[in-house]
Write a protein that holds these residues in place. Sequence first.
Motif, PDB file in Angstrom:
ATOM      1  N   MET A   1       2.827  15.866  -1.722  1.00 60.63           N
ATOM      2  CA  MET A   1       3.102  15.507  -0.330  1.00 60.63           C
ATOM      3  C   MET A   1       2.945  14.002  -0.106  1.00 60.63           C
ATOM      4  O   MET A   1       3.730  13.386   0.611  1.00 60.63           O
ATOM      5  CB  MET A   1       2.170  16.285   0.610  1.00 60.63           C
ATOM      6  CG  MET A   1       2.527  17.756   0.726  1.00 60.63           C
ATOM      7  SD  MET A   1       1.395  18.696   1.752  1.00 60.63           S
ATOM      8  CE  MET A   1       1.630  17.917   3.322  1.00 60.63           C
ATOM      9  N   ARG A   2       1.962  13.387  -0.732  1.00 61.05           N
ATOM     10  CA  ARG A   2       1.758  11.942  -0.602  1.00 61.05           C
ATOM     11  C   ARG A   2       2.947  11.186  -1.197  1.00 61.05           C
ATOM     12  O   ARG A   2       3.442  10.222  -0.613  1.00 61.05           O
ATOM     13  CB  ARG A   2       0.463  11.536  -1.295  1.00 61.05           C
ATOM     14  CG  ARG A   2       0.080  10.087  -1.072  1.00 61.05           C
ATOM     15  CD  ARG A   2      -1.300   9.805  -1.641  1.00 61.05           C
ATOM     16  NE  ARG A   2      -1.461  10.407  -2.956  1.00 61.05           N
ATOM     17  CZ  ARG A   2      -1.547   9.720  -4.086  1.00 61.05           C
ATOM     18  NH1 ARG A   2      -1.500   8.421  -4.061  1.00 61.05           N
ATOM     19  NH2 ARG A   2      -1.683  10.332  -5.237  1.00 61.05           N
TER      20      ARG A   2
ATOM     21  N   ILE B   1       8.120   8.140  -0.255  1.00 63.43           N
ATOM     22  CA  ILE B   1       9.580   8.075  -0.373  1.00 63.43           C
ATOM     23  C   ILE B   1      10.221   8.034   1.007  1.00 63.43           C
ATOM     24  O   ILE B   1      11.127   7.243   1.268  1.00 63.43           O
ATOM     25  CB  ILE B   1      10.111   9.267  -1.204  1.00 63.43           C
ATOM     26  CG1 ILE B   1       9.700   9.126  -2.667  1.00 63.43           C
ATOM     27  CG2 ILE B   1      11.624   9.386  -1.073  1.00 63.43           C
ATOM     28  CD1 ILE B   1       9.948  10.362  -3.504  1.00 63.43           C
ATOM     29  N   MET B   2       9.725   8.857   1.921  1.00 63.66           N
ATOM     30  CA  MET B   2      10.279   8.880   3.272  1.00 63.66           C
ATOM     31  C   MET B   2      10.038   7.552   3.996  1.00 63.66           C
ATOM     32  O   MET B   2      10.911   7.065   4.716  1.00 63.66           O
ATOM     33  CB  MET B   2       9.674  10.043   4.071  1.00 63.66           C
ATOM     34  CG  MET B   2      10.190  11.398   3.628  1.00 63.66           C
ATOM     35  SD  MET B   2       9.359  12.794   4.407  1.00 63.66           S
ATOM     36  CE  MET B   2       9.664  12.496   6.119  1.00 63.66           C
ATOM     37  N   GLN B   3       8.888   6.932   3.782  1.00 61.93           N
ATOM     38  CA  GLN B   3       8.613   5.642   4.405  1.00 61.93           C
ATOM     39  C   GLN B   3       9.552   4.574   3.873  1.00 61.93           C
ATOM     40  O   GLN B   3      10.054   3.750   4.631  1.00 61.93           O
ATOM     41  CB  GLN B   3       7.165   5.230   4.168  1.00 61.93           C
ATOM     42  CG  GLN B   3       6.177   5.977   5.020  1.00 61.93           C
ATOM     43  CD  GLN B   3       4.733   5.608   4.691  1.00 61.93           C
ATOM     44  OE1 GLN B   3       4.434   5.010   3.661  1.00 61.93           O
ATOM     45  NE2 GLN B   3       3.823   5.989   5.577  1.00 61.93           N
ATOM     46  N   SER B   4       9.808   4.569   2.571  1.00 64.39           N
ATOM     47  CA  SER B   4      10.725   3.575   2.012  1.00 64.39           C
ATOM     48  C   SER B   4      12.145   3.810   2.512  1.00 64.39           C
ATOM     49  O   SER B   4      12.878   2.863   2.785  1.00 64.39           O
ATOM     50  CB  SER B   4      10.669   3.572   0.484  1.00 64.39           C
ATOM     51  OG  SER B   4      11.212   4.753  -0.042  1.00 64.39           O
ATOM     52  N   GLN B   5      12.548   5.069   2.662  1.00 64.27           N
ATOM     53  CA  GLN B   5      13.868   5.362   3.201  1.00 64.27           C
ATOM     54  C   GLN B   5      13.961   4.936   4.656  1.00 64.27           C
ATOM     55  O   GLN B   5      14.992   4.434   5.105  1.00 64.27           O
ATOM     56  CB  GLN B   5      14.183   6.854   3.078  1.00 64.27           C
ATOM     57  CG  GLN B   5      14.458   7.297   1.670  1.00 64.27           C
ATOM     58  CD  GLN B   5      14.607   8.808   1.550  1.00 64.27           C
ATOM     59  OE1 GLN B   5      14.239   9.565   2.442  1.00 64.27           O
ATOM     60  NE2 GLN B   5      15.140   9.251   0.424  1.00 64.27           N
TER      61      GLN B   5
ATOM     62  N   SER C   1      -4.177  23.060  -4.630  1.00 65.47           N
ATOM     63  CA  SER C   1      -4.205  22.284  -3.386  1.00 65.47           C
ATOM     64  C   SER C   1      -4.175  20.783  -3.676  1.00 65.47           C
ATOM     65  O   SER C   1      -3.472  20.026  -3.002  1.00 65.47           O
ATOM     66  CB  SER C   1      -5.444  22.619  -2.560  1.00 65.47           C
ATOM     67  OG  SER C   1      -5.426  23.952  -2.148  1.00 65.47           O
ATOM     68  N   ILE C   2      -4.937  20.347  -4.664  1.00 69.74           N
ATOM     69  CA  ILE C   2      -4.942  18.927  -5.033  1.00 69.74           C
ATOM     70  C   ILE C   2      -3.559  18.505  -5.532  1.00 69.74           C
ATOM     71  O   ILE C   2      -3.039  17.447  -5.162  1.00 69.74           O
ATOM     72  CB  ILE C   2      -6.032  18.648  -6.088  1.00 69.74           C
ATOM     73  CG1 ILE C   2      -7.415  18.804  -5.452  1.00 69.74           C
ATOM     74  CG2 ILE C   2      -5.868  17.266  -6.700  1.00 69.74           C
ATOM     75  CD1 ILE C   2      -8.566  18.764  -6.437  1.00 69.74           C
TER      76      ILE C   2
END
Length: 191
Positions: free
Chosen positions: A44-45, A50-54, A37-38
């Motif tokens: 996921m983080r 990556i999605m925020q930078s894209q 889980s960790i």
Amino acid sequence: MIENQSNESRKLLPVFSRAEVTSFIALIVSLGALCVSIYEANIMREQQMIMQSQQKTSVFPHLVQDLHYSFGDDGEFVFEIENKGIGPAKIKAATLVLNKKPVNSFLEIKTELDKIFPKEADYGFSFFNPNGYFISPKEKIAAIKITYKNFENSINLIQNLSFEYDICYCSIFDECWKINAKKNTLSEECN
């Protein structure tokens, strides 16, 4: 005697009941699940970053500055700012420097131009202060425009004009850049 030793060794070994063994196995499985889980949370983080930078680059503005001259019976000088990026640009601060002197108002520009153009030079100008203005992608704004009529030395006067525009602009995500008219390239971030 052999029987006696095996009985003694059995007494030394701890005896676990089925419930204790089952509990121990459940504990090991739980710790393994916690580790997985960790690890997944870290993955996921990273994907979220990556999605925020894209997302930020999908609306990246890029301002350029350009000078246009036209000569003839009626001439024109235009200083334009264009957004060649793919996102809107908010102009946070813009400083116009005319002949190495910062000018902030219509009156200051007129005073400087009157020093350059003689009275017989029938000229006019318009000025747009872009501070706080949003420039959408592919939009051009004429920051300053000088028109003149029937003046023989206008070519020399116009070419001797020195215009600089230092612009600080930001994306919709408040990432800011500074552009200078001389370099027409992005430089350090501005605040």
